[in-house]
Design an enzyme around this catalytic site. Sequence first.
Site, PDB file in Angstrom:
ATOM      1  N   ASN A  16       0.835  -1.213   0.000  1.00  0.00           N
ATOM      2  CA  ASN A  16       0.000   0.000   0.000  1.00  0.00           C
ATOM      3  C   ASN A  16       0.862   1.253   0.000  1.00  0.00           C
ATOM      4  O   ASN A  16       0.536   2.238  -0.668  1.00  0.00           O
ATOM      5  CB  ASN A  16      -0.949  -0.017   1.198  1.00  0.00           C
ATOM      6  CG  ASN A  16      -2.177  -0.871   0.920  1.00  0.00           C
ATOM      7  OD1 ASN A  16      -3.036  -0.496   0.134  1.00  0.00           O
ATOM      8  ND2 ASN A  16      -2.232  -2.041   1.546  1.00  0.00           N
ATOM      9  N   ARG A  67       5.177   2.602  25.931  1.00  0.00           N
ATOM     10  CA  ARG A  67       4.560   2.876  24.635  1.00  0.00           C
ATOM     11  C   ARG A  67       4.489   4.377  24.388  1.00  0.00           C
ATOM     12  O   ARG A  67       4.688   4.844  23.266  1.00  0.00           O
ATOM     13  CB  ARG A  67       3.154   2.263  24.551  1.00  0.00           C
ATOM     14  CG  ARG A  67       2.529   2.505  23.178  1.00  0.00           C
ATOM     15  CD  ARG A  67       1.269   1.717  22.970  1.00  0.00           C
ATOM     16  NE  ARG A  67       0.137   2.333  23.639  1.00  0.00           N
ATOM     17  CZ  ARG A  67      -1.105   1.856  23.598  1.00  0.00           C
ATOM     18  NH1 ARG A  67      -1.355   0.736  22.941  1.00  0.00           N
ATOM     19  NH2 ARG A  67      -2.077   2.463  24.226  1.00  0.00           N
ATOM     20  N   MET A  92       1.442  -2.587  12.262  1.00  0.00           N
ATOM     21  CA  MET A  92       0.815  -3.622  13.090  1.00  0.00           C
ATOM     22  C   MET A  92       0.963  -3.349  14.588  1.00  0.00           C
ATOM     23  O   MET A  92       1.309  -4.240  15.367  1.00  0.00           O
ATOM     24  CB  MET A  92       1.410  -4.997  12.732  1.00  0.00           C
ATOM     25  CG  MET A  92       1.236  -5.373  11.281  1.00  0.00           C
ATOM     26  SD  MET A  92      -0.496  -5.373  10.762  1.00  0.00           S
ATOM     27  CE  MET A  92      -1.039  -6.893  11.546  1.00  0.00           C
ATOM     28  N   ARG A  93       0.706  -2.114  14.980  1.00  0.00           N
ATOM     29  CA  ARG A  93       0.711  -1.750  16.400  1.00  0.00           C
ATOM     30  C   ARG A  93      -0.556  -0.971  16.687  1.00  0.00           C
ATOM     31  O   ARG A  93      -0.953  -0.121  15.872  1.00  0.00           O
ATOM     32  CB  ARG A  93       1.897  -0.839  16.724  1.00  0.00           C
ATOM     33  CG  ARG A  93       3.209  -1.563  16.789  1.00  0.00           C
ATOM     34  CD  ARG A  93       3.470  -2.022  18.205  1.00  0.00           C
ATOM     35  NE  ARG A  93       4.574  -2.958  18.241  1.00  0.00           N
ATOM     36  CZ  ARG A  93       4.797  -3.795  19.231  1.00  0.00           C
ATOM     37  NH1 ARG A  93       3.983  -3.849  20.259  1.00  0.00           N
ATOM     38  NH2 ARG A  93       5.819  -4.613  19.209  1.00  0.00           N
ATOM     39  N   ILE A  94      -1.163  -1.236  17.817  1.00  0.00           N
ATOM     40  CA  ILE A  94      -2.292  -0.410  18.244  1.00  0.00           C
ATOM     41  C   ILE A  94      -1.730   0.863  18.860  1.00  0.00           C
ATOM     42  O   ILE A  94      -0.812   0.813  19.684  1.00  0.00           O
ATOM     43  CB  ILE A  94      -3.175  -1.191  19.239  1.00  0.00           C
ATOM     44  CG1 ILE A  94      -3.829  -2.364  18.495  1.00  0.00           C
ATOM     45  CG2 ILE A  94      -4.221  -0.270  19.854  1.00  0.00           C
ATOM     46  CD1 ILE A  94      -4.620  -3.292  19.376  1.00  0.00           C
ATOM     47  N   ASN A 109      -6.042   5.095   7.809  1.00  0.00           N
ATOM     48  CA  ASN A 109      -5.583   3.702   7.784  1.00  0.00           C
ATOM     49  C   ASN A 109      -6.342   2.964   6.694  1.00  0.00           C
ATOM     50  O   ASN A 109      -7.473   3.308   6.364  1.00  0.00           O
ATOM     51  CB  ASN A 109      -5.882   3.058   9.148  1.00  0.00           C
ATOM     52  CG  ASN A 109      -5.458   1.599   9.217  1.00  0.00           C
ATOM     53  OD1 ASN A 109      -4.356   1.248   8.780  1.00  0.00           O
ATOM     54  ND2 ASN A 109      -6.306   0.742   9.747  1.00  0.00           N
ATOM     55  N   HIS A 111      -7.872  -0.762   5.955  1.00  0.00           N
ATOM     56  CA  HIS A 111      -8.221  -1.995   6.670  1.00  0.00           C
ATOM     57  C   HIS A 111      -8.881  -2.966   5.693  1.00  0.00           C
ATOM     58  O   HIS A 111      -9.777  -2.563   4.944  1.00  0.00           O
ATOM     59  CB  HIS A 111      -9.175  -1.683   7.829  1.00  0.00           C
ATOM     60  CG  HIS A 111      -9.504  -2.893   8.626  1.00  0.00           C
ATOM     61  ND1 HIS A 111      -8.615  -3.460   9.522  1.00  0.00           N
ATOM     62  CD2 HIS A 111     -10.602  -3.693   8.647  1.00  0.00           C
ATOM     63  CE1 HIS A 111      -9.164  -4.530  10.062  1.00  0.00           C
ATOM     64  NE2 HIS A 111     -10.367  -4.696   9.550  1.00  0.00           N
ATOM     65  N   GLU A 176      -7.420  -2.283  -2.468  1.00  0.00           N
ATOM     66  CA  GLU A 176      -6.708  -1.431  -1.496  1.00  0.00           C
ATOM     67  C   GLU A 176      -5.813  -0.442  -2.238  1.00  0.00           C
ATOM     68  O   GLU A 176      -5.768   0.750  -1.921  1.00  0.00           O
ATOM     69  CB  GLU A 176      -5.870  -2.286  -0.543  1.00  0.00           C
ATOM     70  CG  GLU A 176      -6.686  -3.161   0.384  1.00  0.00           C
ATOM     71  CD  GLU A 176      -5.824  -3.937   1.377  1.00  0.00           C
ATOM     72  OE1 GLU A 176      -4.771  -3.432   1.789  1.00  0.00           O
ATOM     73  OE2 GLU A 176      -6.228  -5.054   1.739  1.00  0.00           O
TER      74      GLU A 176
HETATM   75  C1  GRF Z   1      -3.021  -4.759   4.037  1.00  0.00           C
HETATM   76  O1  GRF Z   1      -3.881  -5.829   3.807  1.00  0.00           O
HETATM   77  C2  GRF Z   1      -3.732  -3.700   4.812  1.00  0.00           C
HETATM   78  O2  GRF Z   1      -5.079  -3.618   4.518  1.00  0.00           O
HETATM   79  C3  GRF Z   1      -3.546  -4.162   6.234  1.00  0.00           C
HETATM   80  O3  GRF Z   1      -2.265  -4.718   6.285  1.00  0.00           O
HETATM   81  C4  GRF Z   1      -1.885  -5.156   4.983  1.00  0.00           C
HETATM   82  C5  GRF Z   1      -0.603  -4.445   4.667  1.00  0.00           C
HETATM   83  O4  GRF Z   1      -0.060  -4.865   3.446  1.00  0.00           O
HETATM   84  N1  GRF Z   1      -3.755  -3.062   7.147  1.00  0.00           N
HETATM   85  P1  GRF Z   1       1.084  -4.010   2.758  1.00  0.00           P
HETATM   86  O5  GRF Z   1       2.237  -3.927   3.763  1.00  0.00           O
HETATM   87  O6  GRF Z   1       0.518  -2.667   2.427  1.00  0.00           O
HETATM   88  O7  GRF Z   1       1.464  -4.787   1.547  1.00  0.00           O
END
Ligand code: GRF
Length: 192
Positions: A16, A67, A92-94, A109, A111, A176
Amino acid sequence: MSRKRVGILISGRGSNMSALIAAAKAPDYPAEIVGVLSNRAAAPGLVIAAAEGIATASLAQSKFFSRDMFEDTMTLVLESWEVDIVCLAGFMRILGEDFVHRWEGRMINIHPSLLPLYKGLDTHARALADGASEHGCTVHFVTPGLDEGEPILQARVPVLPGDTPESLSARVLIEEHRIYPEALRLLATSLQ
Ligand code: GRF
């Protein structure tokens, strides 16, 4: 038109992120990608961003006492890049409330589900387990509640017979990469 300065937060492959970088190459795009920050030094996306000549940084949360200190340091890095907008792209962190409020209204973001369905992880497997007939992705504002902020754009894909989480994920990922640059365009334009 002044182009809005965008920092991207990643943890992994950064597809992305790559879609945003590619979109921002268009001369009439209202945003430029000025930095990519990862919480994992080994994130493949960092290599891609550096090869594009974009500033990169990595910060391991485990090296910080708390944090809040980790996130305050992320803010310092983003501020050093004079960022107007933050895009989470597979980060990948809240995030804690202070960080979210610092960037509220200017942090978005992507999702991989049709929110409010399937917040959190393993969205593709959960949609398949439910026998869903359609699935998709959402770009939304980031608020303190996980995957709860106002949606900006969504895209739908069909769930096909024989789909696996991988095949469904691949179909969603194409969407996406289409809607994330479009949503960033909308946000950057609205902040002009
Ligand atoms: C994607 O599926 C996005 O929707 C999710 O995590 C994944 C990230 O993929 N939040 P990338 O690192 O953008 O390839």
